[in-house]
Design a protein around this motif. Structure first.
Motif, PDB file in Angstrom:
ATOM      1  N   MET A 165     -23.190 -16.924   4.305  1.00 62.68           N
ATOM      2  CA  MET A 165     -23.332 -15.839   3.329  1.00 62.68           C
ATOM      3  C   MET A 165     -24.097 -16.303   2.085  1.00 62.68           C
ATOM      4  SD  MET A 165     -19.737 -13.716   3.753  1.00 62.68           S
ATOM      5  CE  MET A 165     -20.063 -12.575   2.410  1.00 62.68           C
ATOM      6  N   LEU A 189     -26.252 -14.452  -5.393  1.00 63.22           N
ATOM      7  CA  LEU A 189     -25.687 -14.837  -4.103  1.00 63.22           C
ATOM      8  C   LEU A 189     -24.450 -15.707  -4.288  1.00 63.22           C
ATOM      9  CD1 LEU A 189     -28.845 -15.625  -1.927  1.00 63.22           C
ATOM     10  CD2 LEU A 189     -27.099 -13.879  -1.492  1.00 63.22           C
ATOM     11  N   ASN A 192     -21.441 -13.590  -5.924  1.00 61.75           N
ATOM     12  CA  ASN A 192     -20.814 -12.625  -5.028  1.00 61.75           C
ATOM     13  C   ASN A 192     -20.126 -13.286  -3.842  1.00 61.75           C
ATOM     14  OD1 ASN A 192     -21.269  -9.829  -6.110  1.00 61.75           O
ATOM     15  ND2 ASN A 192     -23.320 -10.695  -6.289  1.00 61.75           N
ATOM     16  N   THR A 193     -20.713 -14.347  -3.323  1.00 65.59           N
ATOM     17  CA  THR A 193     -20.046 -15.047  -2.217  1.00 65.59           C
ATOM     18  C   THR A 193     -18.742 -15.666  -2.705  1.00 65.59           C
ATOM     19  OG1 THR A 193     -22.190 -15.495  -1.191  1.00 65.59           O
ATOM     20  CG2 THR A 193     -20.322 -16.800  -0.423  1.00 65.59           C
ATOM     21  N   ARG A 195     -16.904 -14.638  -5.110  1.00 66.34           N
ATOM     22  CA  ARG A 195     -15.940 -13.568  -5.343  1.00 66.34           C
ATOM     23  C   ARG A 195     -15.234 -13.195  -4.029  1.00 66.34           C
ATOM     24  NH1 ARG A 195     -19.018  -9.380  -7.886  1.00 66.34           N
ATOM     25  NH2 ARG A 195     -19.129 -10.869  -9.598  1.00 66.34           N
ATOM     26  N   ALA A 196     -16.003 -13.207  -2.930  1.00 65.49           N
ATOM     27  CA  ALA A 196     -15.408 -12.874  -1.625  1.00 65.49           C
ATOM     28  C   ALA A 196     -14.385 -13.909  -1.176  1.00 65.49           C
ATOM     29  CB  ALA A 196     -16.512 -12.728  -0.580  1.00 65.49           C
ATOM     30  N   PHE A 197     -14.587 -15.148  -1.584  1.00 68.53           N
ATOM     31  CA  PHE A 197     -13.713 -16.229  -1.096  1.00 68.53           C
ATOM     32  C   PHE A 197     -12.894 -16.872  -2.214  1.00 68.53           C
ATOM     33  CE2 PHE A 197     -17.180 -15.881   1.987  1.00 68.53           C
ATOM     34  CZ  PHE A 197     -16.460 -15.759   3.164  1.00 68.53           C
TER      35      PHE A 197
ATOM     36  N   MET B 165     -26.346  -9.475   2.382  1.00 70.45           N
ATOM     37  CA  MET B 165     -25.161 -10.298   2.656  1.00 70.45           C
ATOM     38  C   MET B 165     -24.459  -9.851   3.937  1.00 70.45           C
ATOM     39  SD  MET B 165     -23.699 -11.159  -1.175  1.00 70.45           S
ATOM     40  CE  MET B 165     -22.237 -12.009  -0.587  1.00 70.45           C
ATOM     41  N   ASN B 192     -15.595  -9.682   4.172  1.00 69.41           N
ATOM     42  CA  ASN B 192     -15.875 -10.564   3.041  1.00 69.41           C
ATOM     43  C   ASN B 192     -16.931  -9.997   2.107  1.00 69.41           C
ATOM     44  OD1 ASN B 192     -14.135 -13.039   3.244  1.00 69.41           O
ATOM     45  ND2 ASN B 192     -14.915 -12.892   5.344  1.00 69.41           N
ATOM     46  N   ALA B 196     -16.402  -8.886  -1.935  1.00 70.75           N
ATOM     47  CA  ALA B 196     -17.260  -9.299  -3.057  1.00 70.75           C
ATOM     48  C   ALA B 196     -17.676  -8.115  -3.918  1.00 70.75           C
ATOM     49  CB  ALA B 196     -18.495 -10.014  -2.517  1.00 70.75           C
TER      50      ALA B 196
END
Lengths: 199, 199
Positions: A165, A189, A192-193, A195-197, B165, B192, B196
């Motif tokens: 990602m 990138l 946001n990545t 934030r997802a994890f 993404m 995921n 985000a």
């Protein structure tokens, strides 16, 4: 290393091999993948076409080895990503550098040539994964694991997915020329990545 | 449509053009991009090489048009993504279908051929973006905008970034053969990415 060769023949052989790999890199840099042919490589390296076909089965295979030779001559001690303790800052540094590298015309042609060879040749793609991509992937995942330990990344996160990602959008934008490769894009990138994890 | 052609010549011309495009698609499906040549296309289509070069400047250009012709013969009324009101479910459906399509050998060769042509040809890449990629991108973004309106996606999210993404990791995995294209992978990308860009 074979016993049926005198040291002289072996040295000459290695010289030809290196000349072929250097000629391949030069020609790709000058005119791009599509226009490079086995004939042109042979002419530039000062060897016969048969000499090339003795060692390589296709243009893609020569191109691949011309890259591999470069990475072997670099420090083989292993790649490491920066680890200042701040995951977002470290990844932004790396992604900005990757974006800048992709935008560099010197880098552009050879790496497009390599990708084109990989698309059509599953065997080369497997060698690529093992010899060139894996050390880089391992370095990325080592940095992410360190962030998991320090509580900056979900300890259950699939690190292959996190890495894809982060990097795949940059790769695709460059490969298909679908958008600008700016620092802002690299930063977005990362933000946001992560934030997802989040842990 | 030109006035200097009799209806008969014009019809013959169009027949040749369609035969060339069909021959191109057949050859790519049979043997892949690298082995397809202008000579082979001419032989299969029953025309002379000059006929091909009269309309196209390169192999990549013929390949591109053979794809474009397919998409023109499909319903041109526009592409739409499902919109059941549940963004995650709709995107999973689409990403699973995309993963399955990538894994289909029928789709594999032509789409690799197209990507290979795009990598080296900025002009073709620009035509690709305008004529083939843009309608699909617009459909993706329309679905994302609808989710922004219904409060399922951050209204400030950059929709190009969201779309990249979601799809770029799948594209890269397929292109470089770096991992399996499963339903689970498609679902993880959706979950995921949406995490985000939560409102």
């Amino acid at each position: 290393m074979t016993t049926d060769r005198t040291p002289d023949r072996s040295r000459r052989s290695e010289r030809s091999r290196q000349a072929i790999l250097a000629a391949t890199r030069e020609l790709i840099a000058e005119s791009g993948y599509a226009k490079v042919s086995i004939e042109a490589i042979a002419a530039r390296a000062g060897v016969g076409k048969q000499t090339i076909y003795r060692w390589w089965s296709s243009k893609g295979a020569v191109i691949f080895d011309s890259f591999l030779a470069l990475s072997e001559s670099a420090d083989g001690a292993g790649i490491e990503l920066p680890d200042t303790g701040d995951l977002a800052a470290d990844l932004k540094l790396v992604l900005r550098a990757t974006a800048a590298e992709f935008a560099d015309p010197e880098f552009e042609r050879p790496i497009r040539a390599l990708n084109s060879a990989l698309i059509h040749d599953p065997e080369l793609a497997a060698r690529y994964r093992e010899t060139l991509a894996r050390p880089v992937d391992e370095a990325k995942k080592a940095r992410l694991r360190s962030a998991q330990k320090s509580g900056q990344l979900d300890p259950a996160a699939d690190l292959d997915l996190v890495s894809e990602m982060l990097y795949a959008p940059l790769f695709q934008r460059w490969l298909l020329r679908t958008g600008p490769l700016t620092d802002e894009y690299a930063d977005a990138l990362v933000d946001n990545t992560l934030r997802a994890f989040r842990p």
